[in-house]
Design an enzyme around this catalytic site. Structure first.
Site, mmCIF file in Angstrom:
data_model
loop_
_atom_site.group_PDB
_atom_site.id
_atom_site.type_symbol
_atom_site.label_atom_id
_atom_site.label_comp_id
_atom_site.label_asym_id
_atom_site.label_seq_id
_atom_site.Cartn_x
_atom_site.Cartn_y
_atom_site.Cartn_z
ATOM 1 N N GLY A 29 50.680 17.988 24.416
ATOM 2 C CA GLY A 29 50.206 18.174 23.034
ATOM 3 C C GLY A 29 48.839 18.834 23.041
ATOM 4 O O GLY A 29 48.012 18.586 22.176
ATOM 5 N N SER A 31 47.950 21.819 22.450
ATOM 6 C CA SER A 31 47.605 22.787 21.414
ATOM 7 C C SER A 31 47.461 22.086 20.063
ATOM 8 O O SER A 31 47.291 22.723 19.033
ATOM 9 C CB SER A 31 48.668 23.886 21.342
ATOM 10 O OG SER A 31 49.945 23.304 21.218
ATOM 11 N N GLY A 32 47.515 20.768 20.080
ATOM 12 C CA GLY A 32 47.483 20.016 18.821
ATOM 13 C C GLY A 32 46.090 19.609 18.382
ATOM 14 O O GLY A 32 45.081 19.859 19.054
ATOM 15 N N ASP A 33 46.118 18.930 17.237
ATOM 16 C CA ASP A 33 44.903 18.555 16.546
ATOM 17 C C ASP A 33 44.039 17.534 17.298
ATOM 18 O O ASP A 33 42.816 17.650 17.358
ATOM 19 C CB ASP A 33 45.390 17.933 15.227
ATOM 20 C CG ASP A 33 44.345 18.008 14.184
ATOM 21 O OD1 ASP A 33 43.690 19.057 14.107
ATOM 22 O OD2 ASP A 33 44.163 17.006 13.476
ATOM 23 N N LEU A 34 44.689 16.524 17.872
ATOM 24 C CA LEU A 34 43.934 15.468 18.558
ATOM 25 C C LEU A 34 43.160 16.054 19.740
ATOM 26 O O LEU A 34 41.990 15.745 19.972
ATOM 27 C CB LEU A 34 44.897 14.370 19.038
ATOM 28 C CG LEU A 34 44.236 13.232 19.800
ATOM 29 C CD1 LEU A 34 43.415 12.362 18.869
ATOM 30 C CD2 LEU A 34 45.280 12.365 20.507
ATOM 31 N N THR A 35 43.820 16.925 20.487
ATOM 32 C CA THR A 35 43.173 17.540 21.650
ATOM 33 C C THR A 35 41.965 18.339 21.195
ATOM 34 O O THR A 35 40.877 18.246 21.762
ATOM 35 C CB THR A 35 44.163 18.476 22.382
ATOM 36 O OG1 THR A 35 45.353 17.742 22.615
ATOM 37 C CG2 THR A 35 43.592 18.988 23.676
ATOM 38 N N ASP A 201 43.854 2.323 21.076
ATOM 39 C CA ASP A 201 43.489 2.053 19.683
ATOM 40 C C ASP A 201 42.039 2.511 19.624
ATOM 41 O O ASP A 201 41.147 1.846 20.176
ATOM 42 C CB ASP A 201 43.593 0.551 19.387
ATOM 43 C CG ASP A 201 43.198 0.248 17.951
ATOM 44 O OD1 ASP A 201 42.245 0.871 17.449
ATOM 45 O OD2 ASP A 201 43.834 -0.619 17.330
ATOM 46 N N HIS A 202 41.782 3.635 18.971
ATOM 47 C CA HIS A 202 40.444 4.226 19.140
ATOM 48 C C HIS A 202 39.339 3.342 18.564
ATOM 49 O O HIS A 202 38.184 3.479 18.940
ATOM 50 C CB HIS A 202 40.389 5.660 18.595
ATOM 51 C CG HIS A 202 40.231 5.750 17.107
ATOM 52 N ND1 HIS A 202 41.279 5.635 16.251
ATOM 53 C CD2 HIS A 202 39.140 5.948 16.329
ATOM 54 C CE1 HIS A 202 40.842 5.755 14.999
ATOM 55 N NE2 HIS A 202 39.543 5.945 15.016
ATOM 56 N N ASP A 259 49.654 2.252 9.736
ATOM 57 C CA ASP A 259 48.637 3.204 10.195
ATOM 58 C C ASP A 259 47.313 2.524 10.556
ATOM 59 O O ASP A 259 46.644 2.917 11.504
ATOM 60 C CB ASP A 259 48.409 4.242 9.084
ATOM 61 C CG ASP A 259 47.446 5.334 9.500
ATOM 62 O OD1 ASP A 259 47.659 5.920 10.578
ATOM 63 O OD2 ASP A 259 46.469 5.609 8.765
ATOM 64 N N HIS A 264 44.148 -1.238 14.064
ATOM 65 C CA HIS A 264 42.695 -1.364 13.950
ATOM 66 C C HIS A 264 42.261 -2.694 13.298
ATOM 67 O O HIS A 264 41.360 -3.363 13.783
ATOM 68 C CB HIS A 264 42.108 -0.217 13.129
ATOM 69 C CG HIS A 264 42.568 1.151 13.571
ATOM 70 N ND1 HIS A 264 42.808 1.469 14.886
ATOM 71 C CD2 HIS A 264 42.817 2.282 12.864
ATOM 72 C CE1 HIS A 264 43.187 2.730 14.962
ATOM 73 N NE2 HIS A 264 43.206 3.241 13.754
HETATM 74 C C1 BG6 Z 1 43.536 6.603 12.410
HETATM 75 C C2 BG6 Z 1 44.438 6.640 11.208
HETATM 76 O O1 BG6 Z 1 44.057 5.772 13.392
HETATM 77 O O2 BG6 Z 1 42.261 6.130 12.012
HETATM 78 C C3 BG6 Z 1 43.843 7.489 10.090
HETATM 79 O O3 BG6 Z 1 45.691 7.187 11.601
HETATM 80 C C4 BG6 Z 1 42.447 7.017 9.763
HETATM 81 O O4 BG6 Z 1 44.659 7.448 8.935
HETATM 82 C C5 BG6 Z 1 41.610 6.932 11.036
HETATM 83 O O5 BG6 Z 1 41.869 7.945 8.857
HETATM 84 C C6 BG6 Z 1 40.272 6.291 10.745
HETATM 85 O O6 BG6 Z 1 39.482 6.385 11.886
HETATM 86 P P1 BG6 Z 1 37.904 6.374 11.794
HETATM 87 O O7 BG6 Z 1 37.470 6.378 13.210
HETATM 88 O O8 BG6 Z 1 37.510 7.596 11.025
HETATM 89 O O9 BG6 Z 1 37.555 5.135 11.043
#
Ligand code: BG6
Length: 516
Positions: A29, A31-35, A201-202, A259, A264
């Site tokens: 992925g 060429s995608g947005d996350l990268t 989970d970022h 989501d 989160h």
């Molecule tokens: C992502 C969700 O995991 O977290 C998005 O898919 C959301 O919908 C985003 O906008 C929020 O992340 P942050 O770091 O901007 O709070």
């Protein structure tokens, strides 16, 4: 690497940071947005800090037909947009470590090509150690890629590279309910060991979220009052002012519960409420988180509306700008039932938290961006000031402000100078930016470095993911089988009547957004 540096209090502080070992990072992925938005920019910052090994390269994979040169040009553009203080030398050093191959992920010949390319690049960059496979692709491709990595033995090489050094990084969403998450876990675990799997989970990579552990377990004064004897309730909020942006196709199938809430929100809940782990080891911390999630009381479906409320935004205005309704956003079904807001009341059935309500809310297109955990303490048991005419004393609130203005604040009552009796609520406030003078690193910097180093502390184990789905799947099924719709709220508002009722029926109130 252990660094000793002077702290804000004048005492030396010990910082421990481990630089990445020799690593080949394979991004599906690419060429995608996350990268583009997160991975390349974070790696660039890590490289500037000297934490990326000389022997590092990134091999991007994608369906688009780019040459190495085209991929490098795109990467350079993405980096320059975000890391304006990068020197040409720093940029060039990093960019020269980027490569690209294109192909069809379901075609086994692509993996033969990948194997060959990896062997060449390993030799060129003298990488014989860690190999990371990063799935930055839409979730429906996870199984295909993992299966192929298993078949071609890239997941589990024979000799030179030990199995532990080959790792799989999986983005969220991890499944869409309990069954799909369990199936995905089973499929991945057929090819990779749990010790090789890094479920992202970022939020766990955010400094302020990691600080929950330090705050709770590196200070002796909070833990004794962190329980039902002193805490009245806890509010966890993730409010966003953005809408679904360009992700309508994904979001309309997911909704806020999948989501934001399943991952989160529940992760923040787990960190705020879990028991103290015995050590700072990945599995000791993850054991406690799972234990906590398992103690969350299951929702009674017949009383669901008293515990979970969903909303969807209608047109409104944010910061003076008119914004359309959710249903009018691009790639959204004009009759969509998908929720963009969730408010929930949870109870944790254990000794520490018995009968303490946890109020959680998250929503898009709200008036402010604001993520916080607010611990509302009980009122004083007896107020001697009532006899002097002071009745309305505010209980203490401790706020862990996660973003956008990272900080911690504690409100308390104090005498205002002047009159004989005059009490006001004061705030003791610590603000990361003014104390440390640096802006917060991107969560992906921490997470990518930890994947390279092989530290799973900030990644979800299979049981945490499944436990979270176990709690929420009955809710999703109830909504899916019902004709009822989410309540409407105007974009730019803070809340709406039904969400307010969830907490106000208990005699409490939501905190105002962005209130410090
Ligand atoms: C992502 C969700 O995991 O977290 C998005 O898919 C959301 O919908 C985003 O906008 C929020 O992340 P942050 O770091 O901007 O709070």
């Amino acid at each position: 690497m252990q660094k000793i540096q002077p702290s804000i209090s004048g005492q030396d502080i010990i910082c421990i940071e481990t630089a990445a070992p020799a690593t080949a990072l394979v991004v599906f992925g690419a060429s995608g947005d996350l990268t583009r938005r997160k991975l390349l920019v974070s790696l660039m910052e890590t490289s500037k800090q000297g934490l990326l090994c000389e022997e590092f390269y990134l091999l991007g994979c994608g369906r688009k037909n780019f040459s190495d040169e085209q991929f490098r040009q795109n990467a350079q553009q993405a980096i320059q947009e975000k890391c304006s203080d990068t020197t040409d030398k720093e940029l060039k050093t990093f960019i020269n470590k980027l490569y690209y191959i294109s192909g069809d992920y379901s075609d086994s010949s692509f993996y033969d090509k990948l194997t060959k390319r990896l062997a060449e690049l390993d030799e060129k960059h003298k990488v014989g150690g860690v190999r990371l496979f990063y799935l930055a692709v839409p979730p429906f491709l996870y199984e295909t890629i993992v299966e192929q990595l298993g078949k071609t033995r890239l997941a589990c090489p024979d000799d030179s590279v030990s199995k532990q050094q080959v790792r799989l990084v999986v983005e969220k969403p991890f499944g869409k309910d309990l069954q799909s998450a369990a199936e995905l876990n089973n499929k991945i675990r057929r090819c990779f060991d749990e010790s090789q799997i890094y479920r992202i989970d970022h939020y766990l990579g955010k400094e302020t979220v990691q600080n929950i552990l330090m705050f709770r377990f590196a200070n002796a004064i909070f833990e004794p009052i962190w329980n039902r004897n002193y805490i009245d309730h806890i509010q966890i909020t993730i409010a966003e002012s953005i809408g679904v942006e360009h992700r309508g196709g994904y979001y309309d199938k997911a909704g806020a519960l999948r989501d934001m809430f399943q991952n989160h929100m529940l992760q923040m809940l787990a960190l705020a409420a879990m028991e103290p782990p015995t050590s700072f080891e990945a599995d000791r911390i993850r054991d406690e988180k799972v234990k906590l999630l398992r103690s969350v009381r299951a929702f009674k479906i017949e009383q669901l509306d008293d515990f979970v409320v969903r909303g969807q935004y209608s047109p409104g205005s944010i910061n003076g700008k008119t914004v359309s309704s959710y249903r009018q956003e691009s790639k959204i079904n004009p009759e969509s039932k998908t929720e963009t807001f969730i408010a929930a009341k949870l109870f944790i059935d254990n000794w520490r938290w018995k009968d303490v309500p946890f109020y959680l809310r998250t929503g898009k297109r709200l008036s402010h961006k604001d993520t916080e955990i607010a611990i509302a303490f009980k009122k004083v048991p007896h107020s001697m000031f009532v006899s002097a005419g002071l009745e309305d004393m505010q209980p203490n609130v401790l706020v862990l402000q996660i973003q956008p203005e990272e900080g911690i604040s504690l409100s308390f009552q104090a005498k205002q100078p002047g009159s004989k009796i005059c009490m006001s609520t004061l705030n003791m406030h610590f603000d990361y930016q003014s104390v440390f003078g640096i802006s917060m690193p991107e969560a992906y910097q921490r997470l990518l470095l930890d994947c390279m180093v092989g530290d799973q502390t900030l990644f979800n184990r299979y049981d945490a993911v499944e436990t979270a789905w176990q709690l929420l799947t009955p809710v999703l099924e109830t909504w899916e089988n019902s004709d009822s719709l989410p309540y409407e709220y105007a974009a730019g508002s803070e809340s709406f009547a039904q969400a307010d009722r969830l907490i106000e029926s208990d005699g409490r109130k939501w905190r105002k957004l962005a209130e410090i």
